[in-house]
Scaffold this active site. Structure first.
Site, PDB file in Angstrom:
ATOM      1  N   VAL A 195      15.863 -15.717  14.874  1.00  0.00           N
ATOM      2  CA  VAL A 195      14.457 -15.807  14.471  1.00  0.00           C
ATOM      3  C   VAL A 195      14.286 -16.504  13.129  1.00  0.00           C
ATOM      4  O   VAL A 195      13.174 -16.561  12.609  1.00  0.00           O
ATOM      5  CB  VAL A 195      13.818 -14.393  14.401  1.00  0.00           C
ATOM      6  CG1 VAL A 195      13.776 -13.758  15.768  1.00  0.00           C
ATOM      7  CG2 VAL A 195      14.546 -13.503  13.407  1.00  0.00           C
ATOM      8  N   ARG A 196      15.359 -17.041  12.553  1.00  0.00           N
ATOM      9  CA  ARG A 196      15.216 -17.736  11.271  1.00  0.00           C
ATOM     10  C   ARG A 196      14.299 -18.945  11.399  1.00  0.00           C
ATOM     11  O   ARG A 196      13.556 -19.267  10.483  1.00  0.00           O
ATOM     12  CB  ARG A 196      16.581 -18.161  10.737  1.00  0.00           C
ATOM     13  CG  ARG A 196      17.409 -17.020  10.186  1.00  0.00           C
ATOM     14  CD  ARG A 196      18.507 -17.532   9.255  1.00  0.00           C
ATOM     15  NE  ARG A 196      19.346 -16.432   8.803  1.00  0.00           N
ATOM     16  CZ  ARG A 196      20.543 -16.129   9.320  1.00  0.00           C
ATOM     17  NH1 ARG A 196      21.025 -16.864  10.300  1.00  0.00           N
ATOM     18  NH2 ARG A 196      21.236 -15.123   8.857  1.00  0.00           N
ATOM     19  N   GLY A 197      14.391 -19.628  12.537  1.00  0.00           N
ATOM     20  CA  GLY A 197      13.541 -20.790  12.742  1.00  0.00           C
ATOM     21  C   GLY A 197      12.071 -20.412  12.735  1.00  0.00           C
ATOM     22  O   GLY A 197      11.247 -21.071  12.091  1.00  0.00           O
TER      23      GLY A 197
END
Length: 334
Positions: A272-274
């Site tokens: 979920v970093r993007g």
């Protein structure tokens, strides 16, 4: 102190300048990775942006640039309470730096003999509340890069040796640059940078002429050149400061969250970093534009910065990462 080249006077490189501005608005985005040719203004942009930001208030003698005496760590043994204004720190991390030079070092002998914690702060302490710039980041040892990214994300540097532990604040904008021809970063490390920019030397003759003209004017009559561009820099400064305040009131609605998630899924982004980087960048861009809500236009504008370095390699697709991101954006967002 030598005055850096004005940020607003940098010719072209709009994506790089936008990425730098967004991380100045919201440092939690996670730093900027700039890959491209030598001499394209990467280090110039970092120093120029830091120079146009307001000076920060710091406790005199505090090695971590704390704003208040209470925030200065005990090991620093700062007894005074006086503060002074200093420029936003910009710290260079050389390729050959050891881990102790980066994080700081504990004097184990004095700790064992005298029972006293003696800590020599490193580059992370000096960079607190400023910028840490790494040229040729792709040539830096992997364990150092891992360490830097972990600290940049947590905002705290922890040094542990022989049962002793030292902590101090280490909040900075991490900017890494490099030439892809000299080696690539591991995908895990690429993913840890919030934004990524590809830069190239300008191919337009008129643009290159303007680069020469401005650089020559800067070197031959610096005072007049700085006066010429101070109004533009002041405008950017005010926009950044206003945007920092506006961030708190910009709440994403369900449609925005859905667009961000759908776009990242379509990109094949792992984890979920993007999504987090894209959402923060879109919000920072909306705040910088002085808009009252986050829209698809904001997402569309910053998506290449937040996602191009998170794409999985496709040996059957010869298009660059920017073109691939563009195709997905058109498919998802229209």
């Amino acid at each position: 102190m030598t005055q850096p080249f004005p940020f607003s006077a940098i010719v072209g490189q709009d994506e790089m300048k936008l990425a730098m501005i967004l991380t100045a608005v919201d440092p939690s985005i996670g730093g900027v990775l700039v890959f491209g040719d030598r001499g394209t203004g990467k280090s110039t942009a970092v120093r120029a942006l830091a120079a146009l930001l307001p000076r920060i208030t710091a406790v005199e003698g505090c090695p971590v640039n704390a704003a208040k005496p209470a925030n200065c760590p005990e090991w620093a043994k700062v007894t005074g309470t006086r503060t002074h204004d200093i420029p936003t720190p910009v710290v260079d991390l050389p390729l050959g730096a050891s881990e102790d030079r980066v994080t700081g070092a504990l004097d184990i002998e004095r700790a064992l003999v005298d029972g006293e914690k003696v800590f020599q702060p490193g580059l992370l302490a000096s960079a607190n509340r400023g910028y840490l710039y790494i040229d040729e980041v792709n040539l830096l040892e992997d364990h150092i890069v891992d360490l830097l990214l972990d600290v940049a994300q947590s905002g705290e540097n922890v040094v542990e040796r022989e049962g002793l532990s030292i902590r101090h604040a280490a909040r900075f904008v991490l900017v890494g640059s490099g030439n892809p021809e000299e080696g690539e970063l591991r995908p895990q490390l690429l993913d840890r940078f919030g934004l990524s920019v590809d830069v190239a030397s300008p191919t337009d003759i008129s643009q290159r002429v303007e680069v020469l003209r401005r650089r020559d004017a800067f070197e031959n009559d610096k005072s007049a050149f700085m006066v010429r561009w101070q109004a533009e820099d002041a405008t950017i400064r005010e926009q950044i400061l206003t945007a920092r305040i506006a961030l708190k009131s910009l709440k994403p609605d369900d449609a925005t969250l859905h667009d961000v998630a759908e776009l990242c899924i379509a990109m094949g982004s792992d984890g979920v970093r993007g999504e987090l980087a894209l959402l923060k960048a879109a919000r920072a861009y909306a705040a910088y534009r002085d808009d009252t809500a986050i829209s698809r236009d904001h997402i569309r504008a910053v998506a290449p910065l937040a996602l191009r370095h998170r794409l999985r390699r496709d040996p059957l697709d010869d298009a660059g990462s920017g073109a691939r991101v563009g195709r997905v954006i058109e498919t998802v967002l229209g």
